[in-house]
Every structure is written in structure tokens, then in C-alpha cells.
Design a protein around this motif. Sequence first.
Motif, PDB file in Angstrom:
ATOM      1  N   ASP A 164     -11.539   3.340  29.616  1.00  0.00           N
ATOM      2  CA  ASP A 164     -10.972   3.701  31.327  1.00  0.00           C
ATOM      3  C   ASP A 164     -12.370   4.355  32.230  1.00  0.00           C
ATOM      4  OD1 ASP A 164      -8.527   3.024  30.930  1.00  0.00           O
ATOM      5  OD2 ASP A 164      -8.448   4.476  29.888  1.00  0.00           O
ATOM      6  N   ARG A 165     -13.852   4.583  32.255  1.00  0.00           N
ATOM      7  CA  ARG A 165     -14.936   5.342  32.947  1.00  0.00           C
ATOM      8  C   ARG A 165     -15.468   4.290  33.330  1.00  0.00           C
ATOM      9  NH1 ARG A 165     -16.962   9.911  29.256  1.00  0.00           N
ATOM     10  NH2 ARG A 165     -17.933  10.210  31.193  1.00  0.00           N
ATOM     11  N   TYR A 166     -16.019   4.331  34.163  1.00  0.00           N
ATOM     12  CA  TYR A 166     -17.351   4.082  34.773  1.00  0.00           C
ATOM     13  C   TYR A 166     -18.506   4.058  34.264  1.00  0.00           C
ATOM     14  CZ  TYR A 166     -13.229   2.327  38.148  1.00  0.00           C
ATOM     15  OH  TYR A 166     -12.303   1.833  39.019  1.00  0.00           O
ATOM     16  N   GLN A 211     -28.246  -0.012  33.853  1.00  0.00           N
ATOM     17  CA  GLN A 211     -27.446   0.419  34.353  1.00  0.00           C
ATOM     18  C   GLN A 211     -27.396  -0.959  35.519  1.00  0.00           C
ATOM     19  OE1 GLN A 211     -28.239   4.771  36.073  1.00  0.00           O
ATOM     20  NE2 GLN A 211     -26.699   3.216  37.695  1.00  0.00           N
ATOM     21  N   ARG A 261     -24.727   4.219  28.076  1.00  0.00           N
ATOM     22  CA  ARG A 261     -24.829   2.536  28.966  1.00  0.00           C
ATOM     23  C   ARG A 261     -25.666   1.724  27.686  1.00  0.00           C
ATOM     24  NH1 ARG A 261     -25.484   5.221  33.589  1.00  0.00           N
ATOM     25  NH2 ARG A 261     -27.574   5.775  33.863  1.00  0.00           N
ATOM     26  N   PRO A 319     -21.247  -2.600  38.708  1.00  0.00           N
ATOM     27  CA  PRO A 319     -20.608  -1.378  38.405  1.00  0.00           C
ATOM     28  C   PRO A 319     -19.980  -0.736  39.013  1.00  0.00           C
ATOM     29  CG  PRO A 319     -22.467  -1.719  39.834  1.00  0.00           C
ATOM     30  CD  PRO A 319     -22.243  -2.625  39.257  1.00  0.00           C
ATOM     31  N   ARG A 320     -18.476  -1.774  39.500  1.00  0.00           N
ATOM     32  CA  ARG A 320     -17.231  -2.197  39.666  1.00  0.00           C
ATOM     33  C   ARG A 320     -16.633  -2.186  38.853  1.00  0.00           C
ATOM     34  NH1 ARG A 320     -18.145  -2.094  45.139  1.00  0.00           N
ATOM     35  NH2 ARG A 320     -19.487  -0.482  45.647  1.00  0.00           N
ATOM     36  N   SER A 374     -24.499   8.624  30.493  1.00  0.00           N
ATOM     37  CA  SER A 374     -25.958   8.887  29.745  1.00  0.00           C
ATOM     38  C   SER A 374     -26.316   7.414  29.771  1.00  0.00           C
ATOM     39  CB  SER A 374     -26.354  10.041  29.059  1.00  0.00           C
ATOM     40  OG  SER A 374     -25.570   9.214  27.692  1.00  0.00           O
ATOM     41  N   GLY A 375     -27.649   6.919  29.499  1.00  0.00           N
ATOM     42  CA  GLY A 375     -28.846   6.424  29.459  1.00  0.00           C
ATOM     43  C   GLY A 375     -28.172   5.439  28.182  1.00  0.00           C
ATOM     44  N   HIS A 426     -21.830   4.035  35.668  1.00  0.00           N
ATOM     45  CA  HIS A 426     -21.769   5.084  35.841  1.00  0.00           C
ATOM     46  C   HIS A 426     -21.457   6.797  35.397  1.00  0.00           C
ATOM     47  CE1 HIS A 426     -19.575   7.375  38.446  1.00  0.00           C
ATOM     48  NE2 HIS A 426     -19.159   6.284  38.724  1.00  0.00           N
ATOM     49  N   GLN A 427     -20.589   6.659  34.822  1.00  0.00           N
ATOM     50  CA  GLN A 427     -20.361   8.751  34.060  1.00  0.00           C
ATOM     51  C   GLN A 427     -20.925   8.494  32.078  1.00  0.00           C
ATOM     52  OE1 GLN A 427     -16.629   6.376  35.249  1.00  0.00           O
ATOM     53  NE2 GLN A 427     -15.662   9.554  35.591  1.00  0.00           N
TER      54      GLN A 427
END
Lengths: 346, 297, 334
Positions: free
Chosen positions: A156-158, A110, A167, A115-116, A163-164, A160-161
Motif C-alpha cells: 500500500d506504500r508508494y 527511482q 525499490r 511514482p503515482r 530505500s534504494g 518514494h517511501q
Amino acid sequence: MTDLTQAAAQPLLKVRDLVKSFPVRSSGFRGGRGLVHAVAGVSFDLHQGQTLSLVGESGCGKSTTARCVVRILDPTSGQVEFDGVDLGTLDAAALRSARSKFQMVFQDPQASLNPRMTVGEILAEPLKIHHIPGAEGRERIRELMSLVQLRSADLDRYPHQFSGGQRQRIGIVRALVLEPKLIALDEPVSALDVSIQAEIIRLLERLRDQLGLSYLFIAHDLSVVRHLSEHVAVMYLGKIVESGTNDEVYEQSAHPYTQALLAAAPIPDPLIERSRDRIVLAGDPPSPIDPPSGCHFRTRCWKAQDRCAEEAPVLADPGIGHLVACHFPEVSNVIVQQPVDFRRPT
Amino acid sequence: MTVADESSVDDFQPQPAEPDPGRKRSWRKLVRRPQIAFGLIVCFIWLVVILTVHWWAPYDPYESVGDRLQPPNGDFWFGTDALGRDVFTRVLYGARQSLPIAVAVIASAVLIGSVLGAAAGFLGGWVDRVVMRLADVTMAFPAILLAMAVAAALGPGLKNGFIAMVIVWWPIYARLLRAQVIAVKQREHIESAVSIGATQGRILRKHVLPLSFTGVLVNATMDLGQVVLLTASLSFLGLGALPPAPEWGAMITEGAKYFYQWWIAVAPGVAMVTVVLAFNFLGDGLRDALDVKAATR
Amino acid sequence: MNEVLLQTRDLGVEFAVSGGAVHAVRGVDIDVRRGEVVGIVGESGSGKSATMLALLGLLAPNAKVHGSASFNGIEMIGAPHEQLRALRGGRIGMVFQDPMTSLNPVLTVGRQIAEAIEVHQPTLRPKRVMARVQELLEVVAIPNASERMRAYPHELSGGMRQRVMIAMAVANDPELIIADEPTTALDVTIQAQILTVLADLRSRTNSALVIITHDLGVVAGVADRVNVMYAGRVVERGPVEELFYRNQHPYTAGLLACLPRLDTRGRDLEPIGGAPPLLDHLPKGCAFVSRCKVAEPRCHDVDPQLRDVGTVSVACHVAPAATSAMKAMKAVDA
């Protein structure tokens, strides 16, 4: 680590007398400045295709060691030689380009992903920095994504979308896009639930075999280390106290700290767990700002004698086939003491 | 190293699995918050006024167009002032003075403050010490006093008022951004950027600043209202806009002489209230919306 | 010995969140008998902590609790705050994961333990209270107890702070101690110390212990009976050895198969695959169905209830055939 079978081959990573100290202000209003020796003289070798684990408890310096190896931190002294090149001799630009060959996977996926940025941007960034052409880069990303079972739509996703576990897969792909030889894994599964841990461990094993990677694995979980590594080095207060092959360290440990650590780690099996002899160490690890004289472990050691306070033991082979830093080494298998006859009911 | 996979209450927060909110949708989400919607509508109305008022304003703001000191009536909605000028027209034109200056002050303060604050936080060492001591010295004075002193030294006029206000405001953003930059610098993704060989400049640009600006954005929005007030205060004290300019603070000064003709001072006052409220609502709403932690709890 | 001390029946917890409700706990029946150690195991989001916090009345205000939980015959759900407060720290002691946030940073630890005693025994003389504080610190094996009493929480290590928490939890000789991940934040040698302290206390006082953890190794070492939770529900429970060796639920079996072990090498880990369902979008049938290797059509339609199968209770339609079917599949793979 003197590994006789591999002595001829040139190690991929050679670390000698690594020291890293940080300035600290000791507590209290008029606390003076001091130095904390997070890593106090660590040496080891890691060969191509192998996994070396550094284990130990919080504050033992294992993470700092890994960060010095991949040059996120600059060591205070000592050498880190990677692929025959002393990293300390490189200038900033040369070091930046050398970085593509050693990468790191972090504990908290995380926090270690921006995150941006979208996953696609995160994965493309290392390629851009190292001037790898777009088409080739896209191909690498596509391959690795499918290797870790992520879909290309996920690009294309960020962060935070996800799961651990997903990620952490992204973090692994990011470490792999530059096609490194060495990956330092800093507690890569300890933030994950057990059922997810197994997936990531499996993935790491598969990647190591398919891509011929070498791992420097940092962990506090002795069971995971047992599962994943060929060589193990146990650290206490900035120093390696015992190192050897996996079986040597786990089944023929000779350092009292290694034995205490192994005895304390639970085994998910009631009959075995309840029949084990416990070694419960007294007290807490001392502060690394002001470590005990002689052997750092003597304040918690049940075998400590006067000599331990006067003379620091060196890491050497006392005739047991692997390295121990103890004046009174004694080989013992603490995982299973007595010849057990667990008629395990099925 | 702890196994921090478990905390009793976060426990129940399911993984966000919405399939791609994307930027567009998050904007729509923002606008749907009543606070933000109100703030945006009021700001939009004033913007339209600023851009178009010269086409449809009933009178000329500088001309005497009727009897002096008329109370509000059908011809002069907010009455007339001591020189017989239409108060309503002057309030509308006042927005042309106050709002652009507020935006300019904040933009300049954010720019100067951010550059210095980011440098201080990112580089540390002597840069940090110099910038922060400078900021401390500036902030040791009450805002209005400092602005007055600077404006008085430079001489009255909106331009000097502008310079004074930028001097008052930059340290706020410098400190804010410095704190944010230092906090973001602790995150592991900075280490991870180092490990892929990113240069310092790239790390600052791509990995530190984008995560540090939310606080500045929220504060800047709220401060717009404050600057409108401070501009008016300076003008009220004779250090800002000079008569006959239709500036809200200057109008209140004039109106204050005519206690029984309350409309002369109240009309610009009400205009200011709407502006300050709108910016505050906007800032508040943005803070709630952008604070990821508060939003997921 | 076998008298039931704590009994929950159909305990449920829902959290109101924007756009719906999160069903954190869904009909949990747990029995704790006098003097026994009950383990509640599960991963994040399984509802293991929420279950216990619910009956203690410690959940956030957006939580809705229903069902019943009786302690010694006293109903706790919906009980007045006064009554719950008297139970908490009195007849029920609590130990949480993070002692730093549970302790007051501006009071000495001795003072805080003394307060825990005074709240529940207001008539005790100060001298007796302080004597008891020292005794408690010795019980939890804090060296130099008389000196450490005057320390502030930040002056102690994590392990010492957790001992202080335990001393507070047992200050009033509780009949039940609830420990929520008491060793998760600690290093393994310190974990061993804390588990020894807890085991010691239990044999000394005969209070019951509920230990909530994600660590099956800890449970294997200390628990008499185990409840395995998944997606807000107990999916399997039984005596510890039965649960480890003769489990019937595919999830329990899967958890054990995916754990690396200290004592064996070279065994392939078998990940369960997939992820737990979202608690605000639960499937109609069994919550485990999407990850289950032996699911049948009825598993998609009907949520299984706990029933006795062999020596355990299990919420699975396929049991007792489930684990043997999984073994057979494994044999085919190999």
C-alpha cells in the motif's frame, strides 16, 4: 558464442547481427544529419539458466543491445530469436503477449517505478495486462514479495517511501510476476551503495537458482560481472571484441581492450592492487558517429599496425578456446601477472 | 553508465521513512500552508456568495432603489450608481458573471489544450508540428488584442467573450502539457511499461498523464485570476458583458464616467483584486507543495 | 614529512531541516600530514563529503558547523570569508565529482585556469600566466595543450574535463589537494588515467592528497592512510594495509566481505544487512548497532569513541574481539 558443451541444446536467446542506429544531428550550427551505430552487428547465444554479461564502458552499446533484445527498442536490422521465435516477425499484439517471457530490470529504481502508483498497483499492472486472474496474481505477488523479503503491508506504500535497495527489489518483483524465462538486468546495482549491492546480487543469484531464470546482465563494473556470470562478452563501440566463459575472459583475455579494462579495474586489496602492472590507455573512446576504419579500438591500442586500419577483425577463435576480434591476439592474465606470493598477514 | 550514488549535498537527505502519509494527510498538509488556506477561504466565500446571494442580497441588482450617486452609507454600504442601483448588491451579483465564466474558460482551454498538447507530445511527428505551429500562430498575438479581435468579429456578449478567451488560452496548456509529456516520456518507467506489454493508450493514460498534470493544475489555478481580469477588460471595452448586466468590468466602465463618485468603480475593482489574489496564492502554494524537488531540498 | 598539515578536531555539521536537524558529521578527527594520501571512505550519507566541504566553508547556508579544523595552524572554522577564499584554490586545491557543473560553460578552459592563477597571483604578467596554463595542461597530460586551451568545456570529454579541474586545483602549487569522488562519474579506463595523473602530480609536488570515495578499490591503490566513515563519524582509521588486513570494526570488515572482486570467483558475498540509521533519528548508542552481528548490551547505550586497538584506531566497544567473533560466526555458518 560457440560453447561446445552446450552446442546440442537449443539456446533460449539467439541474437544474430543485431544493428541499431539512431539518427543524430552532428554538432555545430550547420551540422548535417548522420547515423550513430550504437550497436553495429552483435551476435550471441544465451542458454536456459545461464547468465551472459555484456560489459564495456559508456557508449559501447551494451544497454542498447539489451533494449533491442527485450524489444523496448526496435532493432534496425538483425535477428533476435527467443525460444525459437524470431521476435521481428511478430505483429504488435503477438509481441505484447510474448513479452511476458522476457522482462527487464532497470538501473535506477527511482525512475523506473511510476511514482503515482502504489507498489501493489505497480505489481498488479503486468498481471492485468496479461489477463492473469486476480486470485492467482495475488498469490504470485505474495510469494514473490516474501521471496525478496518485502512485507505485504508494503503493497500500500508508494515507491518514494522505500530505500534504494528496497525499490530495486520491487523492480525485480515486477519483472518476475509474469514468470519470465529471461531477464535483462541493466546495471541493476550500480546506483546502490556497496553494502546494498551485495544484497541485491545475492538475491539475483538466489532467484536464478530457485526459478531457473536466465540473465542478460549489463554492467560496467567488472567485479560484479565476475561474480555473477557464466559467460562474458566485452563490447567496444557497438561491437563485441571478446567473448567466452567467465574464466576465459578474466584469466586468459586475448584482446588488448579487455586487458586494459581488467587492468584498470581496482581490486580492494592494497598488496595486490599495488603490485599489478597498469595498462593505462591513451585518450578517450572515439565518437560512435564517426568510428575509426578497420578495428575500432586501434586508435587507443598499443599493438596497432597498418593492417588494423585497413581490415576490421572478425570475432573468431584464434585457437585459444574463445572468441576474440583482434588481428594480434595474445593471451595474458592481467589480473595477477606474476606468480604472486602474497603472504597475506592475518 | 555512471555510478551516480553520490552527490555532495543530497548526501545528507535521509530516506523518507514516514509510515504512510496517504492521500488524506497530504491534503491536510496542503491546507496547512498559509497561502493555500487564504486562497481557499476567499474562494469559498465567493462560492457561497454566488450560490446564495439571491436569498440575502439587500436589494435587486437591476432596480433603482435609492437616490443616484449616493456615497457609501448605512443603507447602501458601497453607495449607489448613476441609476440609483445599490453598488454592493451589484458587486455581489457580479461574481455570478465573472467567476463561472473564468472557470468555464479555463476548463475548456485546459481540455482542448491538454488533448492537443498530449497528442503532440506523445505522438510527435506531424501531429506535433501541426499543433505547435497552430499554437505559435495564436500566441504570436497579444492576448487582449486577439480576444478583442475575436470578440469584435463575433459581436459583443459574454458568450462570444468566452469563445474568444478559450482561443487565447488553449495554446498555453497545449505547450505546457506537451513539454511535460515529452519530459515524462524520457523516464525509465515508460520503458518499463513497454516491457510488460502495455499498449500506447494505457501508457499515456496511466504512466504519462498522471505525472504531467501538476504543471497544468498550477497554471490553471493562477490563470483563473487572469481570466477574471480579461473578462472584465473585454467588458470594459464594451466587447464582453452588456449593460445593465452587473459585470465587474462593465461596472468599472460606467464608474469611470463619474470620477468624483469613486465608489462605483472602486468597489468592483476591489472585488476583482480579492479574487485574483486568491487564485494567485492558491496557484503559488500548489506549485510549492507539488514541486517534489523544491519540497525535499 | 610528518608535520601535520590539516587537523580537524570534533568537527560537526548539522543541517536544519523542517522538523529537526540532520547530524551529517558528528565529531570527526582527521589528520593529514604533509605529502601523504589520506582516503576517506564511506557510503552515501556517511558524511565524508560534508566533512571536507565544512572546513572549506562550502556548505549550504542551512548547515551549522562546529568544532575545529586547522590548516597549517590557521583555524578554518568560523574564519572570515576572505581568508577561506584565499586558501581555496590557493594553498588548498579542490577537485569535484562532476567537472561539467564545476566549470563555466561560456569560458574556454585555458581562460578558466588562467583565472585560477590570476586570483591568487594578481601581479603575474599575462604572458607568464598563459605559459603557466600551458605547462599545467601538459602536467595533467592533456595532448595538444596549446590547442585545447582554446576549447570550451562542452567540447571536451569527461576525462579531459576532469584533467582541467585538476590543472585548476594545482595551479597555485597547493599544499593540499582535496578530491571528492574525482573518478566516480568516469569510465574505468578513464579512471585509471585520472588516478595516474593524481599520483604523478603528488610525486612531483609533494602536496598532500585527501581522496573522498566510496570505492575501496581506489583507496587500496592510492591511499597511505584510510578513514572509514559511517553515519557521520570516523569508525575506523589506520594505515592502508592495517585497515584492509587487520581491521577491527565490524563495519569495515562487513564492507570488505560484501564486495565482489575481480580476482576471485565463487566466493559468497556477505551482505551487511539492514540500512544505515536516519541522521535525524540516531540511536542512543553506536550508530551501527542495528546492523552489527556482534553487538553487546552496552553498544545500545553508549556511543563508542575512537581508541587505539592494535595498529588501527577503532570506535567499537567489542574490538578487538569483534572481528574474531565475526570470523567464528562465519565458521559456524559454513
